[in-house]
Design a protein around this motif. Structure first.
Motif, short mmCIF file in Angstrom:
data_model
loop_
_atom_site.label_atom_id
_atom_site.label_comp_id
_atom_site.label_asym_id
_atom_site.label_seq_id
_atom_site.Cartn_x
_atom_site.Cartn_y
_atom_site.Cartn_z
N VAL A 135 1.00 -0.56 -0.39
CA VAL A 135 0.19 -0.17 -0.09
C VAL A 135 1.02 1.98 -0.66
CG1 VAL A 135 -2.00 -1.13 1.59
CG2 VAL A 135 -0.38 0.23 2.50
N PRO A 136 0.40 2.73 -0.50
CA PRO A 136 0.98 3.72 0.11
C PRO A 136 1.25 4.36 1.24
CG PRO A 136 -0.91 3.33 -0.84
CD PRO A 136 -1.22 2.47 -0.96
N ARG A 137 2.58 4.82 0.88
CA ARG A 137 2.30 5.40 2.65
C ARG A 137 1.33 5.66 3.41
NH1 ARG A 137 7.33 8.09 4.93
NH2 ARG A 137 6.34 9.79 6.52
N LEU A 140 -0.71 3.15 4.54
CA LEU A 140 -0.68 2.48 5.81
C LEU A 140 -1.13 2.27 7.46
CD1 LEU A 140 1.48 -0.37 6.30
CD2 LEU A 140 3.72 2.46 6.95
N PRO A 141 -1.30 3.43 7.57
CA PRO A 141 -2.29 2.90 9.13
C PRO A 141 -3.43 1.84 8.88
CG PRO A 141 -1.05 4.82 8.72
CD PRO A 141 -0.86 4.44 7.49
N ARG A 142 -3.99 2.45 7.75
CA ARG A 142 -5.68 1.37 7.63
C ARG A 142 -4.88 0.24 7.12
NH1 ARG A 142 -10.07 4.32 3.68
NH2 ARG A 142 -10.00 5.54 6.19
N LEU A 146 -6.14 -3.03 9.13
CA LEU A 146 -6.38 -4.30 8.64
C LEU A 146 -5.88 -5.41 8.77
CD1 LEU A 146 -8.14 -2.90 5.24
CD2 LEU A 146 -9.61 -3.42 6.92
N SER A 147 -4.91 -5.26 8.65
CA SER A 147 -3.43 -6.52 8.86
C SER A 147 -4.35 -6.91 10.51
CB SER A 147 -2.71 -6.33 9.12
OG SER A 147 -1.49 -7.37 9.41
N ALA A 148 -4.52 -5.87 11.59
CA ALA A 148 -4.53 -6.07 12.77
C ALA A 148 -6.64 -7.11 13.20
CB ALA A 148 -4.67 -4.86 13.82
N SER A 149 -7.16 -6.71 11.73
CA SER A 149 -8.39 -7.46 11.79
C SER A 149 -8.25 -8.93 11.81
CB SER A 149 -9.29 -6.24 11.81
OG SER A 149 -9.23 -5.11 11.86
N ALA A 150 -7.39 -8.70 10.57
CA ALA A 150 -7.51 -10.39 10.51
C ALA A 150 -6.66 -11.14 11.35
CB ALA A 150 -6.45 -10.31 8.85
N ARG A 277 -12.16 4.23 10.40
CA ARG A 277 -11.58 5.90 11.36
C ARG A 277 -10.18 5.76 12.02
NH1 ARG A 277 -16.49 8.98 11.34
NH2 ARG A 277 -18.68 7.57 11.25
N PRO A 278 -9.34 5.95 10.97
CA PRO A 278 -8.48 6.40 11.63
C PRO A 278 -8.06 7.42 12.66
CG PRO A 278 -7.70 5.75 9.28
CD PRO A 278 -9.95 5.96 9.53
N LEU A 279 -7.75 7.17 13.87
CA LEU A 279 -6.80 7.84 14.49
C LEU A 279 -6.56 9.07 13.55
CD1 LEU A 279 -5.21 5.62 17.12
CD2 LEU A 279 -7.09 6.76 17.07
N LYS A 280 -6.72 10.01 14.23
CA LYS A 280 -6.10 11.51 13.65
C LYS A 280 -5.23 12.85 14.45
CE LYS A 280 -10.12 12.16 10.20
NZ LYS A 280 -9.58 10.95 9.53
N ARG A 281 -6.21 12.52 15.89
CA ARG A 281 -4.91 13.84 16.67
C ARG A 281 -4.85 12.65 17.67
NH1 ARG A 281 -5.54 19.51 14.38
NH2 ARG A 281 -4.21 19.15 16.03
N ARG A 282 -3.53 14.05 18.52
CA ARG A 282 -3.29 13.77 20.12
C ARG A 282 -3.12 12.12 20.25
NH1 ARG A 282 -6.95 16.89 20.69
NH2 ARG A 282 -8.79 15.58 20.71
#
Length: 406
Positions: A135-137, A140-142, A146-150, A277-282
Motif C-alpha cells: 500500500v502507499p504510505r 499504511l495506518p489503515r 486491516l492486518s490487525a483485524s485479520a 476511522r483512523p486516528l487523526k489527532r493526539r
C-alpha cells in the motif's frame, strides 16, 4: 499490470492474499497455544511448565531475531515467510503423529515449540516488513488496522476452534493446525513478486545491529516499542488462563478457548473501527491512555471469579491493546526506510516476543511463587506504573499528534 495488482489500490490482490495468509497462520498458532497449553497442564499440573512453553518460544527469538531481520532485508520476503510456515506445518504434523501414538510428553512438547518458535522468529518480522510494499504510505495506518483485524479474527476463531477440536482428540487438532499453516504457505506464495530487488549488502556486525542503532536514534520509536514491551510483559496473563479456566472459573477446554478468544473480540471490534476511522489527532496521548486501560482491565480480570466478568475484562483488555498496537506499528513502519524495515521489524518482533513469550514465563514463575491471582494483580499494577514512568521518560511520544504528518 492491472489495477488489482498495483500497490496504490488498498484492496489489491496482494494485500488480500497477505491478509488471508496471515489469518490462516494466526488461526493455526492460536489453536496451537490452546492445545499445547491445555495438554501441558494436563500432563504436569504445573504453572511452571506453562511458563516454560512461553520460554521455549522466546529463546529462539532472542537468538535468531537479528539474523532474521538481516535476511528479510536481503532476500525475497515471500520466500522467507512461506518457508517458515511450511516448517510450522511439519512441526504440527509431528505433534499429530506423536499424539496418535501417545508420545507427547512434556519434553517433546517443549522441543517442538522450540522449533516453531525458531520459525516464527523469521516469519514475524518478514510478514510485517511486507505490508508497506502493498500500500502507499498514506494508507499504511489503515492497512495495518486491516492486518490487525485479520490477526484478531484469527485470535477469536483459533482458540475457540482449538478448544473444541482438542475435545475431539489431540491428533485432530494438531492435524488441522498443520493444514492451516500449509494454507498460509500457499497464499503467501501466490502474492506477486515485489518490485524490490535482492540487496547484496554483506552480513557484518554493523548491518546486523543496524535495526537496534536506528531505534536508539529515534526516541519516538524507542518509546513506543519499549512501552509495549514492559506493559505487556508485566500485564500479560495468557499463560495462566488454563489455571483460571480449570481452577478459578471452573470450566473446561471450551471455556479456555473462549477466554483466549475474548481479548481478540475486543481487539477485532476496535481494529475494524480504526480501519474505518483512523486516528487523526493526539495519537501519542491516546496510546498512553490505551495502555493504562489495559492495566486496569488486567486488575479486574485478576480478581474476578465470575466467567462473564472475566470475559468482559478480557474484551476491554484486547480493545485497549490493539489501539496501542496500531499506533506503534504505524510509527515504526512510517519512520523506517524500506531497506531497513526487515531489521527494524525484527527488533520490534523481539520486543513483542519478549512481552508475550517471556511475559508468559514471568507470569508462570510469579504464579508459582506468589499464587495465580497475586501474580496477575502485580502485573496490572506494574503496567500502570510503567505508563506513568514512560510519560516522563519519553515526552516526545506523548506529544505525537498525527501519524500522516510524520
Amino acid at each position: 499490470m492491472t489495477p488489482a495488482h498495483t500497490p496504490e489500490n488498498p484492496h489489491s490482490k496482494p494485500l488480500v492474499l497477505f491478509l488471508f495468509g496471515r489469518m490462516s497462520s494466526s488461526i493455526a498458532f492460536q489453536m496451537l497455544g490452546v492445545a499445547v497449553g491445555w495438554q501441558m497442564y494436563a500432563i504436569t499440573g504445573s504453572a511452571w511448565y506453562l511458563g516454560l512453553v512461553g520460554l521455549a518460544q522466546f529463546l529462539p527469538m532472542v537468538l535468531l531475531t537479528l539474523l532474521a531481520g538481516q535476511i528479510a532485508d536481503r532476500y525475497d520476503r515471500r520466500t522467507i515467510a512461506r518457508t517458515c510456515q511450511f516448517i510450522e506445518a511439519l512441526a504440527a504434523v509431528a505433534l499429530a503423529v506423536g499424539g496418535y501414538y501417545n508420545l507427547l510428553g512434556k519434553e517433546v512438547l517443549l522441543a517442538i515449540m522450540v522449533i516453531i518458535g525458531s520459525a516464527r522468529a523469521f516469519e514475524y518480522p518478514t510478514m510485517h516488513a511486507l505490508v508497506p510494499r502493498l500500500v502507499p504510505r498514506e494508507q499504511l495506518p489503515r492497512a495495518l488496522a486491516l492486518s490487525a483485524s485479520a490477526n484478531q479474527t484469527a485470535t477469536i476463531v483459533g482458540p475457540a476452534v482449538g478448544g473444541i477440536l482438542y475435545a475431539a482428540g489431540v491428533t485432530t487438532v494438531y492435524s488441522t493446525i498443520g493444514l492451516l499453516f500449509l494454507a498460509a504457505c500457499i497464499l503467501i506464495s501466490c502474492i506477486q513478486p515485489a518490485s524490490e530487488s535482492t540487496r547484496p549488502e554483506a552480513v557484518t556486525d554493523r548491518s546486523l545491529f543496524a535495526g537496534i542503532s536506528f531505534i536508539k536514534q529515534h526516541p519516538v520509536v524507542l518509546g513506543a516499542i519499549s512501552l509495549d514491551l514492559f506493559a505487556v510483559l508485566l500485564g500479560g496473563a495468557t499463560a495462566l488462563l488454563p489455571i483460571y479456566a480449570r481452577d478459578i472459573l471452573i470450566t473446561g477446554p471450551w471455556g479456555l478457548g473462549l477466554l483466549r478468544s475474548a481479548p481478540a473480540i475486543g481487539a477485532l471490534a476496535m481494529s475494524l473501527w480504526l480501519a474505518r476511522r483512523p486516528l487523526k489527532r493526539r495519537v501519542g496521548r491516546t496510546m498512553f491512555r490505551s495502555v493504562a486501560l489495559f492495566g486496569v482491565a488486567t486488575l479486574v480480570f485478576a480478581v474476578s471469579q465470575e466467567f462473564w466478568l472475566s470475559m468482559a475484562a478480557l474484551v476491554v483488555l484486547g480493545a485497549a491493546d490493539v489501539i496501542s498496537v496500531v499506533i506503534r506499528s504505524s510509527l515504526v513502519q512510517i519512520e523506517t526506510p524500506d531497506e531497513m524495515r526487515g531489521r527494524v521489524s525484527a527488533v520490534n518482533s523481539l520486543f513483542i516476543g519478549t512481552s508475550n513469550q517471556l511475559g508468559e514465563f514471568e507470569s508462570g514463575a510469579t504464579a508459582a511463587l506468589f499464587g495465580t491471582v497475586p501474580s496477575v494483580l502485580i502485573g496490572g499494577i506494574g503496567t500502570l506504573l510503567v505508563v506513568g514512568l514512560w510519560i516522563r521518560l519519553f515526552p516526545q511520544l506523548a506529544q505525537v499528534d498525527r501519524l500522516d504528518k510524520r
